[in-house]
Scaffold this active site. Sequence first.
Site, PDB file in Angstrom:
ATOM      1  N   GLY A 340      53.448  61.864 -11.937  1.00  0.00           N
ATOM      2  CA  GLY A 340      53.901  60.476 -12.002  1.00  0.00           C
ATOM      3  C   GLY A 340      54.893  60.189 -10.885  1.00  0.00           C
ATOM      4  O   GLY A 340      54.782  60.743  -9.781  1.00  0.00           O
ATOM      5  N   GLU A 364      41.310  72.617  13.754  1.00  0.00           N
ATOM      6  CA  GLU A 364      40.185  73.568  13.895  1.00  0.00           C
ATOM      7  C   GLU A 364      38.847  72.906  13.534  1.00  0.00           C
ATOM      8  O   GLU A 364      37.942  73.531  12.988  1.00  0.00           O
ATOM      9  CB  GLU A 364      40.465  74.857  13.121  1.00  0.00           C
ATOM     10  CG  GLU A 364      41.761  75.488  13.644  1.00  0.00           C
ATOM     11  CD  GLU A 364      41.905  76.964  13.437  1.00  0.00           C
ATOM     12  OE1 GLU A 364      40.885  77.637  13.251  1.00  0.00           O
ATOM     13  OE2 GLU A 364      43.053  77.438  13.491  1.00  0.00           O
ATOM     14  N   THR A 366      37.582  68.621  12.640  1.00  0.00           N
ATOM     15  CA  THR A 366      37.693  67.659  11.538  1.00  0.00           C
ATOM     16  C   THR A 366      36.538  67.878  10.542  1.00  0.00           C
ATOM     17  O   THR A 366      35.543  68.537  10.857  1.00  0.00           O
ATOM     18  CB  THR A 366      37.582  66.214  12.076  1.00  0.00           C
ATOM     19  OG1 THR A 366      36.295  66.094  12.702  1.00  0.00           O
ATOM     20  CG2 THR A 366      38.676  65.885  13.076  1.00  0.00           C
ATOM     21  N   GLU A 368      34.367  65.803   9.840  1.00  0.00           N
ATOM     22  CA  GLU A 368      33.150  65.232  10.435  1.00  0.00           C
ATOM     23  C   GLU A 368      32.498  66.241  11.389  1.00  0.00           C
ATOM     24  O   GLU A 368      31.265  66.354  11.452  1.00  0.00           O
ATOM     25  CB  GLU A 368      33.492  63.923  11.167  1.00  0.00           C
ATOM     26  CG  GLU A 368      33.948  62.795  10.255  1.00  0.00           C
ATOM     27  CD  GLU A 368      35.318  63.018   9.587  1.00  0.00           C
ATOM     28  OE1 GLU A 368      36.173  63.702  10.186  1.00  0.00           O
ATOM     29  OE2 GLU A 368      35.514  62.537   8.457  1.00  0.00           O
TER      30      GLU A 368
HETATM   31  N1  CAA Z   1      29.464  80.208  18.296  1.00  0.00           N
HETATM   32  C1  CAA Z   1      29.017  80.582  19.520  1.00  0.00           C
HETATM   33  N2  CAA Z   1      28.512  79.710  20.427  1.00  0.00           N
HETATM   34  C2  CAA Z   1      28.470  78.408  20.062  1.00  0.00           C
HETATM   35  C3  CAA Z   1      28.926  77.947  18.806  1.00  0.00           C
HETATM   36  C4  CAA Z   1      29.442  78.910  17.918  1.00  0.00           C
HETATM   37  N3  CAA Z   1      29.902  78.551  16.706  1.00  0.00           N
HETATM   38  N4  CAA Z   1      28.757  76.613  18.745  1.00  0.00           N
HETATM   39  C5  CAA Z   1      28.202  76.237  19.917  1.00  0.00           C
HETATM   40  N5  CAA Z   1      28.052  77.334  20.706  1.00  0.00           N
HETATM   41  C6  CAA Z   1      27.526  77.383  22.073  1.00  0.00           C
HETATM   42  C7  CAA Z   1      26.196  76.633  22.182  1.00  0.00           C
HETATM   43  O1  CAA Z   1      25.108  77.501  21.950  1.00  0.00           O
HETATM   44  C8  CAA Z   1      26.234  76.160  23.618  1.00  0.00           C
HETATM   45  O2  CAA Z   1      25.890  77.239  24.465  1.00  0.00           O
HETATM   46  P1  CAA Z   1      24.975  77.024  25.793  1.00  0.00           P
HETATM   47  O3  CAA Z   1      25.908  76.307  26.735  1.00  0.00           O
HETATM   48  O4  CAA Z   1      24.655  78.392  26.245  1.00  0.00           O
HETATM   49  O5  CAA Z   1      23.822  76.193  25.398  1.00  0.00           O
HETATM   50  C9  CAA Z   1      27.706  75.870  23.856  1.00  0.00           C
HETATM   51  O6  CAA Z   1      28.427  76.675  22.910  1.00  0.00           O
HETATM   52  C10 CAA Z   1      28.068  74.420  23.637  1.00  0.00           C
HETATM   53  O7  CAA Z   1      27.612  74.079  22.351  1.00  0.00           O
HETATM   54  P2  CAA Z   1      27.123  72.615  21.963  1.00  0.00           P
HETATM   55  O8  CAA Z   1      26.211  72.095  23.034  1.00  0.00           O
HETATM   56  O9  CAA Z   1      26.618  72.655  20.578  1.00  0.00           O
HETATM   57  O10 CAA Z   1      28.509  71.837  22.057  1.00  0.00           O
HETATM   58  P3  CAA Z   1      28.878  70.366  21.696  1.00  0.00           P
HETATM   59  O11 CAA Z   1      29.627  69.809  22.847  1.00  0.00           O
HETATM   60  O12 CAA Z   1      27.685  69.611  21.216  1.00  0.00           O
HETATM   61  O13 CAA Z   1      29.962  70.549  20.526  1.00  0.00           O
HETATM   62  C11 CAA Z   1      30.900  70.932  18.412  1.00  0.00           C
HETATM   63  C12 CAA Z   1      29.752  71.234  19.377  1.00  0.00           C
HETATM   64  C13 CAA Z   1      30.491  71.537  17.093  1.00  0.00           C
HETATM   65  C14 CAA Z   1      31.118  69.464  18.222  1.00  0.00           C
HETATM   66  C15 CAA Z   1      32.157  71.632  18.941  1.00  0.00           C
HETATM   67  O14 CAA Z   1      32.548  71.032  20.116  1.00  0.00           O
HETATM   68  C16 CAA Z   1      33.335  71.662  17.989  1.00  0.00           C
HETATM   69  O15 CAA Z   1      33.382  72.535  17.121  1.00  0.00           O
HETATM   70  N6  CAA Z   1      34.330  70.755  18.150  1.00  0.00           N
HETATM   71  C17 CAA Z   1      35.581  70.849  17.430  1.00  0.00           C
HETATM   72  C18 CAA Z   1      36.634  71.516  18.246  1.00  0.00           C
HETATM   73  C19 CAA Z   1      37.736  72.051  17.408  1.00  0.00           C
HETATM   74  O16 CAA Z   1      37.535  72.652  16.370  1.00  0.00           O
HETATM   75  N7  CAA Z   1      38.951  71.912  17.913  1.00  0.00           N
HETATM   76  C20 CAA Z   1      40.070  72.449  17.246  1.00  0.00           C
HETATM   77  C21 CAA Z   1      41.157  72.689  18.219  1.00  0.00           C
HETATM   78  S1  CAA Z   1      41.939  74.239  18.049  1.00  0.00           S
HETATM   79  C22 CAA Z   1      43.059  74.070  16.809  1.00  0.00           C
HETATM   80  O17 CAA Z   1      43.083  73.148  16.065  1.00  0.00           O
HETATM   81  C23 CAA Z   1      43.891  75.273  16.682  1.00  0.00           C
HETATM   82  C24 CAA Z   1      45.218  75.099  16.095  1.00  0.00           C
HETATM   83  O18 CAA Z   1      46.175  75.032  16.814  1.00  0.00           O
HETATM   84  C25 CAA Z   1      45.384  75.218  14.639  1.00  0.00           C
END
Ligand code: CAA
Length: 381
Positions: A340, A364, A366, A368
């Site tokens: 409350g 790390e 969102t 989405e």
């Molecule tokens: N493991 C290994 N490789 C991966 C992977 C994974 N989980 N995900 C993608 N890849 C590889 C892909 O195979 C691709 O490789 P190639 O270039 O050889 O084809 C490359 O990485 C790029 O992948 P995508 O084309 O799929 O990348 P994208 O631009 O479409 O993005 C995304 C994918 C899922 C949106 C990603 O960008 C993402 O996770 N974004 C969020 C970023 C994030 O989490 N930021 C947090 C900041 S750090 C933080 O918060 C720390 C803190 O201080 C607490």
Amino acid sequence: MDFTFNEEQKMVIDGARRFAREKLAPFAAELDEKAEVNIKALKELGRLGYLGMTLPEEFDGSNAGVIAYAASMIEFSKADAGTSVAVSVQNSLVNDAILTFGTDEQKKKFLPKLASGEWIGCFTLTEANSGSDPGSLRTSATRDGDHFVISGTKNFTTNGGIADVMIVFAQTCKEKGAKGISAFLLTKDVPGFKVGKHENKMGIRSSSTTEMVYDNCRVPSSSLLGEENKGLKIALTTLDGGRIGIAAQAVGIAEAALEEAVRYSKERVQFGRPISELEGVQFMIADMATEVEVAKTMLYRVAWMKESHSGKYTKEAAMIKLYASEMAHRVCHKALQVHGGYGFMKEYKIERLYRDQRITEIYEGTSEIQKCVIARSVLGE
Ligand code: CAA
């Protein structure tokens, strides 16, 4: 299937619980108010082995494993989520990246000091205009003979103000865009580096979150972590493991909120009886307890996947990060409701838990972004 902890895991988790009760909980509210890091506790956690939980003994790690790490993260997060994110970044984002992608020399130089807590690490990926889309980052690393010159500004860096070691992601080949990013290992004494703005945050205020400014930092090419231009893959692989740590943090916050709600509901008397006897409150408690249990069970499964090297766990890590963080949102909301008006007051722990929880749905990746990762995997893209 075995859902019990072994003796070693029990010892590690009991130690984490004791440490959280004695060394974190008594200071958490004050440090939240002052926005100060519990550096003394962090250093002690290093000495006790909690900052090198997944590192082999060869590098002075405690080799406790990912399951014990996740369970310990729950305990630390119940007491002080600001300290627990520092523990998570050190174990999951810094140590793991160096262990997986580092050279023998880098492992020998950095890992023992990180495992013991002598050095604190950070992972600087995000920039003002590059958050969910790390491929668009602009910090540059220009080759100059057998050196690189790094320039740019990172933001929202966890552990920024206390870091001795930094994993920095920068563009080494602008024309290649996301495929032209590399990772570098830097120490804080590199000329040209300074810590920028310290963020004044809504929650996890006992963690350091800062800007990191690199002004023509000249580093030898031996500072490259992993292969040149493979930095985005290094970041995303590492974040898979990081998301287990953040999911554990969310579970810990939710479990603490549930405990607060249970305690308060038994003490608070309205209509002549404790509110825990009212069905409306009981239903909320039942929902909270069920959701915490579901998240915890999946968390340990994903931790087991990583620990047993049983294959890629990208989808599952995204699922548990998504579920646990949003579950913690619902649980904190209900736990505050049980309190409350008192829940809205700073004297009550639920007020801090409610604020601390919110970031778990954002950093790390969102919610989405987790959904994008899950959907791509399910749809087989
Ligand atoms: N493991 C290994 N490789 C991966 C992977 C994974 N989980 N995900 C993608 N890849 C590889 C892909 O195979 C691709 O490789 P190639 O270039 O050889 O084809 C490359 O990485 C790029 O992948 P995508 O084309 O799929 O990348 P994208 O631009 O479409 O993005 C995304 C994918 C899922 C949106 C990603 O960008 C993402 O996770 N974004 C969020 C970023 C994030 O989490 N930021 C947090 C900041 S750090 C933080 O918060 C720390 C803190 O201080 C607490």
